[in-house]
Design an enzyme around this catalytic site. Structure first.
Site, PDB file in Angstrom:
ATOM      1  CG  ASP A  87     -15.169 -12.909  -2.521  1.00  0.00           C
ATOM      2  OD1 ASP A  87     -16.260 -12.710  -1.955  1.00  0.00           O
ATOM      3  OD2 ASP A  87     -14.383 -12.010  -2.859  1.00  0.00           O
ATOM      4  CE1 TYR A  97       8.026   8.489   8.299  1.00  0.00           C
ATOM      5  CE2 TYR A  97       6.209   7.009   8.800  1.00  0.00           C
ATOM      6  CZ  TYR A  97       6.815   7.899   7.955  1.00  0.00           C
ATOM      7  OH  TYR A  97       6.248   8.204   6.773  1.00  0.00           O
ATOM      8  CD  GLU A 115     -12.463 -13.027   0.498  1.00  0.00           C
ATOM      9  OE1 GLU A 115     -13.035 -14.093   0.293  1.00  0.00           O
ATOM     10  OE2 GLU A 115     -11.786 -12.437  -0.359  1.00  0.00           O
TER      11      GLU A 115
END
EC number: 5.6.2.2
Lengths: 436, 697
Positions: A317, A179, A265
Site C-alpha cells: 500500500d 494451552y 502486502e
C-alpha cells in the site's frame, strides 16, 4: 479539483450523450491509454530476464557480504545472534540450565535465570549488516522477587515443556504450548514472550525449539518444493495458494523457473494475481503474509532468495505501514531482532504502489484517503529510520507522501477495472523497470 | 410562631391580598409559560390601553419578575437558595467581628392545613370535585379499583403460598396544586444589626453593606431580600428578625415585608425586647414555599461542602416535619479556632477601572488635586509614577489641577492611558483565602479520607483583580463515590449547580492525567477541592454558579495547583503500594512454588530417565543429583520445601530492610482541636508534676 470535474461531468451528462463518455471518466480513459503503451510480453520478459541474470550474477558479492557478516564474529560478543541447532544440543543446553537451577534450589538459594533483555532500547539498527540486531545485555530473573517471580516460573515451565517436545521429536504450535498450562500463563502473549526469551537464552532459533506459529503466509506461482517429503507444485494450488509451512525444516528441494519473486502486502491483491494466473504470463513466485509478516514467511522468503537468487519486488500500500512491512522483511522486527540474521532478506525493490504512482496513473481522488495524524506521525518517524535514509528514492517517495498527505491502498487501482492491476499496472511497471 | 405572632398574622392577612396580588400578578400569568411571555403580555396590554404610558420598575419588581437570576427558579431551588443566602450572611456577619461562627439552620415543614390555620384561612371541603386537576372520573376509578382488587387477589394468593408479599404500590403522587411550605430559620452569633437600620437592611433590594472592592461572599445586597420577595410571592407572610449587637442590652425584634412597587420596607412591628443573656447576633425567620424532596440532597451537599471550607464554624442543621421518620438533625462540628483574616477593603487597580468608576471615585474622593487622587485612590501608583502619568496625559493636565474640575474628555484620556500603561500587578494581600490548614482540616473532618494533599498558589491577576487558587485532593473516605468528586468554591462559597462547564470540573476531567500519579480515575474515590478567592470572581451566566473555562490565567492556575497536590499524593501512594506489596510478597511468591517444583522435577525426571550412555557428560554434582532423583531421594516435595524456606528468608530480609528504610512513622503530626466545654463541671484532678488530668465524673 476532482469534485469540480465530477460536477462538470454530471452537467455534460445531462447536456448530451456524445461528450459523455470521455469526460465522465477522463482519469479512467487516461489509464486505459496507458494500456496502449504496453509492448508485447516478450519484450517485457526480456527485461525481466536481464534483471534475473543480473541478480544471480551479483549474488556472489551478496554472498560474500553475508559471509562477511557471519565471519565477523566479533560483534557476536556484543550482539546476540542465534543459530539453528539440532534438538540434541538444544536439549543438552536445557538440561544444563535445569540442573543448575535444581542445585541452586536444593542449596537453599532459590534460583534465577539470566535472560537477555529484549527491551526496545536494546535493539539497534546496524548499517553494516543492514538489519536490526539485539545488543547483548543480560538481566537476572530471580524467583525471590515479586516483580520477576511470575516470569521466572513461566520460564521454568516453558523450558520444561520445550524439553518434553524436543525429546519426543515433534513440533507444536505456540497455541499448543499456551494451552498446556493456561492457568499459569494467563494469556498467550506471555507464553510467547517467554518463548522468545528462551530462544535468546539458549542461543537457538525459535524453530530449533520445535515451537512454531500457525500458518499465515501463502505462496503461489512457478515453484515446486517438498513439504515434509510431499512434492508441492505451486502452479497447481488454485487461487488460495499453498500455505507456507510454519517450520522451514520441512521444506526441501526448491526448484523454480521464475524470473522474480513478487511480494504482496495483502490477501486481496494476492488473490487477483493468482486468479489471473499472473505467474504464467510473467514467470514469478507470488508471496503474501497477509499484513505484517510472520516468522515463517520471512524465513521462507529468505530461503527462496538465497537458493534461487531471484530479484524480489514488493507490491505494498502507499501508506507508512506499507513501508513498515517492507522494513520488516528487509531488516527485521524489533521483537525478533535476536534472529535477524536468518529472517531478513535485504535488497527488496519497491515496485508499487508508490506515492508518485498516484499522480502518474491519475488515481481518482475518491480512491485516495487523507492521512490521519497518526499516519503522519508514523511517516515522519519512518523518515528518521536509517534503513529508509539509505535509499534516496525511498526518502523522496516518503517525503512526497507526507507533503500530499494522501494515502492509497493497492485496491485503489481497481477503480479502473478489477483486472487493471494485472493487465496494465504491473506489466507497465515491469516494462519501465519502475522500481527503486 | 410565638405568642406575639397571632396579632401580626391578622395584620398580615389584611395586607396580604393587595400586596400579594400586586407582587404575584406577573408571576401568576407566567407560571408554566415562562417569564418572557408574562412581560410581553403586560407590555401588550399596556400598549393597547395607553400607548404613551411610560412605566418604571423598581429593583424589587425587576427581581420579582426575574427571580431566576438570583437562583429562585422553582420552589425547590428557592428553598435551597434561601437557606444558602441566610447561611452566607450569617458567616459574613460573624467573621466581620472575628467571632468563630456558630450557626443554626432549621427547616420546618408546614403542611397546607397548618399553613391555612396560620394565615387564618378556614379549610374548605371540595364541593365541585370536577373542578380540580386530580379529579378522578368514574371510569378511571373503576379501572383503578379493578387493578387494586387484582393486586389484592395476587397478594392473597402469594400469602397463601407462603411467598414474600410485595409492597403495595405507592399511593398516588401529590397533585399539581399541592404546595409545601417551610419555615426557614437561621440563627447566628455575628455582629447583629443596628436597631434602626434593620428595616432598610432587609426590606430594600440592592441595599447592602458589602459594596466596595473586597472579597466577600455576597455582593449585590440581594440574597436575604430575595428570600423576602419569594416569601411574599409564595406565602405572603412577613419576615421576622431578631437581632442584637455586642454590648447592647436589648434585642431588636422586627416583623416586616417589602413593598415591591416602591422597593421600600413595610414594617409591621419594630420593637426592643429584653436581652437577658447578652446574646448577640441575628435570627431571621422566613416562611416560603419550597420542595424538600427534590432539593434535599442539594441542601445537604451544600452544608457538607460549606463545612469543608469553614471548619472553624459550627453548623447545626435541622429538618422538622410532621412525620418523625423524615426528621433530620446534622451537626457539623467545629474542628479549629483558626479563622482566615477579614478580607481588607482595597483600592482599585488602574487597569480594572472604567469611565463610570473613575467618575464615581472623583465624586467620592477627599483628595484635592490630580496627583493626590491618582496616588491615593488606586493601588500600585506611587508619587513618581503618578507624575510620569500626568506628564504623559498631555499639556492640558497638571499635577496641581483640581480633580473635580476635569472635563469628560479629560476623563476619557485618563481612562485610555490606564488601559495602555503598564502597572505592577495588584498584590493578593487584600484577599482572605481559606488557608491550606483549614482546607485540609475541613476535608479530613467531613470526608475522613485515607490520603489528603493541599496546595495554595501564590496570588495571580486577571484583569486587574488578584485571585488565589487553593486546591486539595483526597483519596478514599466516607460517603465518597468512586471516581472524581468535585467540590468547587468561589470566595469560600460552595458552587453546586452548572458543574459541567466550570473551569474546575473541566480541568480535573481533561487536563490532569491522573494515572501518571498512580491514581485510578474510575476506581479510586477522589475528592477534588478547589477554592478560588478574588475581589471579583468572573462568574458566567446569570446565577453565580460557575466560572467559565475560557480564562487561561485561572485555568492554568487551577491546573498547576491540582498538579502540585497530585505530586504530593504520588509519593504517598507509591509508599502505600510498596507497603502493600510487602504484605503480599510472601503470598505472591508462595503461589508459584508448586508450578516451579513441578516444572523442574518433570525435566529432571526426564533427564534421569535417559539411559546413561545417551546422556552427555555432566559434572559430578549433576550426576549425584540425578542419582538422587532416580533413587527418589529428591522429589517434588523437596523442591517445594527448599523454595518455601528460601521465600521465608528473603521475606524476612526484605522486611528488615523496609523497616530500616522507612523508619518508624514519618507522617507529620497534626494538631488536634478540642472543643472547650460549656457550662461548669465538677472536676476530679489527677495531679502530676508535668500535667493535670481533669476527670468529669
Amino acid at each position: 479539483m476532482s469534485e469540480k470535474k465530477r460536477r462538470a461531468g454530471a452537467g455534460a451528462a445531462a447536456g448530451g450523450s456524445a461528450s459523455k463518455k470521455p469526460r465522465v471518466s477522463s482519469a479512467a480513459s487516461y489509464a486505459e491509454s496507458l494500456r496502449s503503451k504496453l509492448r508485447p510480453d516478450a519484450s517485457i520478459l526480456a527485461t525481466l530476464r536481464a534483471l534475473a541474470s543480473a541478480c544471480s550474477k551479483s549474488e556472489p558479492a551478496g554472498a560474500s557480504s553475508s559471509s562477511k557478516a557471519l565471519a565477523e564474529d566479533d560483534p557476536a560478543a556484543n550482539y546476540i545472534v542465534v543459530a539453528d541447532q539440532d534438538s540434541a544440543s538444544v536439549t543438552s543446553r536445557i538440561n544444563r540450565l535445569v540442573l543448575a537451577a535444581a542445585r541452586s534450589i536444593l542449596s537453599g538459594r532459590g534460583f534465577s535465570f539470566a535472560v537477555p533483555s529484549r527491551a526496545s532500547s536494546n535493539q539497534v539498527y546496524l548499517p553494516d549488516l543492514d538489519r536490526i540486531v539485539l545488543v547483548r545485555r543480560e538481566s537476572a530473573r530471580p524467583f525471590a522477587n515479586v516483580a520477576t517471580a511470575r516470569k521466572a516460573t513461566i520460564t521454568a515451565r516453558v523450558l520444561s515443556l520445550v524439553h518434553a517436545v524436543l525429546r519426543r521429536g515433534i513440533h507444536v504450535t505456540k497455541r499448543d504450548l499456551f494451552y498446556t498450562d493456561v492457568k499459569l500463563f494467563g494469556d498467550q502473549a506471555q507464553s510467547d514472550a517467554v518463548l522468545d526469551d528462551v530462544s535468546c537464552m539458549l542461543g537457538c532459533t525459535r524453530s530449533s525449539l520445535h515451537v512454531v506459529a500457525s500458518e499465515k503466509g501463502v505462496v503461489v506461482g512457478r515453484l515446486t518444493f517438498a513439504d515434509d517429503g510431499d512434492r508441492i507444485d505451486c502452479t497447481r494450488m488454485g487461487v488460495g495458494g499453498k500455505a507456507i509451512p510454519p517450520n522451514i525444516d520441512r521444506v526441501s528441494g526448491i526448484e523454480s523457473d521464475a524470473l522474480f519473486i513478487l511480494l504482496v502486502e495483502k490477501d486481496a491483491a494476492f488473490m487477483r494475481l493468482a486468479e489471473d494466473r499472473f505467474y504464467n504470463r510473467f514467470p514469478c513466485i507470488i508471496l503474501t503474509a497477509k499484513g505484517q509478516p510472520d516468522v515463517a514467511t520471512r524465513l521462507f522468503l529468505r530461503r527462496l532468495k538465497v537458493e534461487l537468487k531471484l530479484p524480489v519486488l514488493a507490491l505494498v500500500d502507499s501508506d507508512p505501514y506499507g513501508l513498515k512491512i517492507l522494513s520488516v522483511y528487509m531488516c527485521g522486527s524489533k521483537n525478533m531482532s535476536y534472529d535477524s540474521a536468518n529472517l531478513t532478506t535485504p535488497d527488496i525493490k519497491w515496485l508499487g504502489v508508490r506515492p508518485s504512482d498516484l499522480d502518474k496513473y491519475r488515481v481518482p481522488e475518491q480512491c485516495r484517503l487523507p492521512m490521519t495524524d497518526h499516519d503522519i506521525k508514523v511517516g515522519k518517524e519512518m523518515l528518521e529510520e536509517d534503513f529508509v535514509k539509505q535509499n534516496e528514492g525511498w526518502v523522496k517517495e516518503l517525503e512526497m507522501m507526507l507533503r500530499t498527505r494522501q494515502k492509497a491502498e493497492i485496491q485503489a487501482l481497481s477503480s479502473f477495472g478489477f483486472q487493471y492491476l494485472t493487465e496494465v499496472y504491473l506489466p507497465l511497471k515491469l516494462q519501465q523497470e519502475d522500481w527503486i | 410562631m410565638d405568642a406575639g405572632g397571632d396579632g401580626a398574622t391578622g395584620a398580615t392577612n389584611r395586607k396580604a391580598p393587595s400586596a400579594a396580588a400586586a407582587g404575584s400578578n406577573p408571576k401568576g400569568k407566567g407560571k408554566g409559560k415562562g417569564k418572557g411571555k408574562a412581560t410581553s403580555n403586560s407590555k401588550a396590554s399596556a400598549t393597547a390601553k395607553e400607548s404613551s404610558l411610560l412605566k418604571q420598575k423598581s429593583p424589587a419588581e425587576f427581581f420579582a419578575e426575574n427571580k431566576n437570576i438570583a437562583g429562585f427558579d422553582n420552589p425547590g431551588k428557592s428553598l435551597y437558595t434561601t437557606m444558602r443566602e441566610l447561611v452566607e450572611n450569617a458567616l459574613d456577619s460573624a467573621e466581620s467581628i472575628s467571632v468563630i461562627p456558630d450557626i443554626e439552620i432549621t427547616l420546618e415543614e408546614i403542611t397546607k392545613n397548618k399553613f391555612n390555620t396560620m394565615i387564618g384561612l378556614v379549610d374548605r371541603d371540595r364541593i365541585d370535585e370536577e373542578l380540580y386537576d386530580d379529579f378522578e372520573s368514574i371510569k378511571a376509578r373503576e379501572k383503578r379499583l379493578a387493578k387494586e382488587a387484582r393486586f389484592q387477589e395476587t397478594q392473597a394468593k402469594n400469602a397463601a403460598l407462603g411467598k414474600k408479599v410485595k409492597e403495595a404500590p405507592a399511593a398516588r403522587g401529590k397533585g399539581r396544586g399541592e404546595a409545601a411550605f417551610f419555615r426557614v430559620t437561621c440563627k447566628d452569633n455575628g455582629r447583629g444589626m443596628p436597631h434602626d437600620d434593620i428595616p432598610n437592611m432587609l426590606g430594600r433590594v440592592l441595599s447592602g453593606t458589602k459594596y466596595g472592592l473586597r472579597q466577600t461572599r455576597g455582593k449585590f445586597g440581594l440574597g436575604a431580600k430575595m428570600a423576602l420577595i419569594w416569601s411574599k410571592m409564595s406565602t405572603g407572610l412577613p419576615i421576622e428578625i431578631k437581632s442584637s449587637m455586642k454590648e447592647q442590652n436589648f434585642i431588636s425584634f422586627c416583623r416586616l415585608d417589602i413593598d415591591i412597587h416602591k422597593n421600600v420596607p413595610h414594617i409591621h412591628l419594630h420593637e426592643k425586647r429584653e436581652n437577658k443573656d447578652h446574646w448577640h447576633g441575628a435570627e431571621i425567620q422566613v416562611i416560603i414555599e419550597g420542595n424538600w424532596t427534590t432539593h434535599r440532597s442539594k441542601i445537604l451537599h451544600y452544608m457538607r461542602q460549606m463545612a469543608v471550607i469553614t471548619p472553624y464554624a459550627q453548623f447545626l442543621f435541622k429538618f422538622l416535619s410532621d412525620s418523625v421518620d423524615k426528621n433530620l438533625t446534622i451537626q457539623f462540628a467545629r474542628r479549629t479556632d483558626v479563622m482566615p483574616p477579614i478580607p481588607l477593603q482595597t483600592k482599585h487597580h488602574p487597569s480594572a477601572v472604567d469611565l463610570l468608576l473613575i467618575k464615581r471615585l472623583i465624586t467620592e474622593t477627599t483628595k484635592q488635586n490630580l496627583l493626590q487622587f491618582l496616588q491615593h485612590e488606586f493601588v500600585n501608583i506611587s508619587k513618581s509614577h503618578a507624575e510620569r502619568l500626568i506628564g504623559e496625559m498631555g499639556p492640558d493636565f497638571s499635577a496641581k489641577m483640581t480633580v473635580k474640575s476635569l472635563t469628560s474628555q479629560q476623563l476619557v484620556r485618563i481612562h485610555q492611558l490606564f488601559r495602555q500603561a503598564k502597572f505592577d500587578d495588584p498584590s493578593g494581600n487584600c484577599l482572605s483565602p481559606a488557608g491550606e490548614y483549614n482546607l485540609r482540616l475541613g476535608i479530613i473532618k467531613e470526608l475522613h479520607p485515607d490520603l489528603v494533599a493541599t496546595h495554595a498558589s501564590s496570588p495571580q491577576v486577571f484583569e486587574g483583580h488578584p485571585f488565589i487558587v487553593e486546591a486539595g485532593i483526597s483519596i478514599g473516605g466516607k460517603d465518597v463515590k468512586h471516581g472524581l468528586n468535585i467540590f468547587r468554591y468561589a470566595n469560600r462559597i460552595p458552587l453546586l449547580f452548572e458543574q459541567g462547564a466550570d473551569v474546575i470540573t473541566r480541568t480535573a476531567l481533561k487536563r490532569i492525567n491522573w494515572s501518571s500519579y498512580k491514581i485510578n480515575q474510575q476506581q479510586d474515590k477522589i475528592g477534588v477541592f478547589v477554592s478560588i478567592v478574588s475581589t471579583k470572581i468572573p462568574f458566567k451566566g446569570t446565577g453565580k454558579e460557575y466560572i467559565g473555562d475560557d480564562i487561561t490565567e485561572i485555568s492554568s492556575a487551577v491546573q498547576s495547583a491540582l498538579k502540585q497536590c497530585c505530586l504530593q499524593l504520588k509519593s504517598k501512594i507509591v509508599k502505600k503500594l510498596q507497603a502493600r506489596e510487602r504484605q503480599d510478597r510472601k503470598r505472591n511468591l508462595n503461589r508459584y512454588i508448586p508450578d516451579v517444583a513441578r516444572a523442574i522435577m518433570d525435566t529432571l525426571g526426564e533427564i534421569a530417565d535417559e539411559t546413561p550412555p545417551k546422556r552427555p557428560r555432566y559434572d559430578k554434582e549433576d550426576e549425584e543429583l540425578l542419582e538422587k532423583v532416580n533413587s527418589q531421594e529428591v522429589t517434588e516435595m523437596t523442591f517445594r520445601d527448599c523454595l518455601t524456606q528460601h521465600v521465608e528468608q528473603v521475606d524476612y530480609e526484605m522486611a528488615l530492610e523496609y523497616a530500616m528504610q522507612s523508619g518508624v512513622s514519618d507522617e507529620p503530626r497534626e494538631a488536634i482541636y478540642l472543643n472547650s466545654l460549656e457550662g461548669s463541671y465538677k472536676f476530679i484532678d489527677f495531679q502530676s508534676p508535668l500535667f493535670v488530668f481533669r476527670f468529669v465524673p
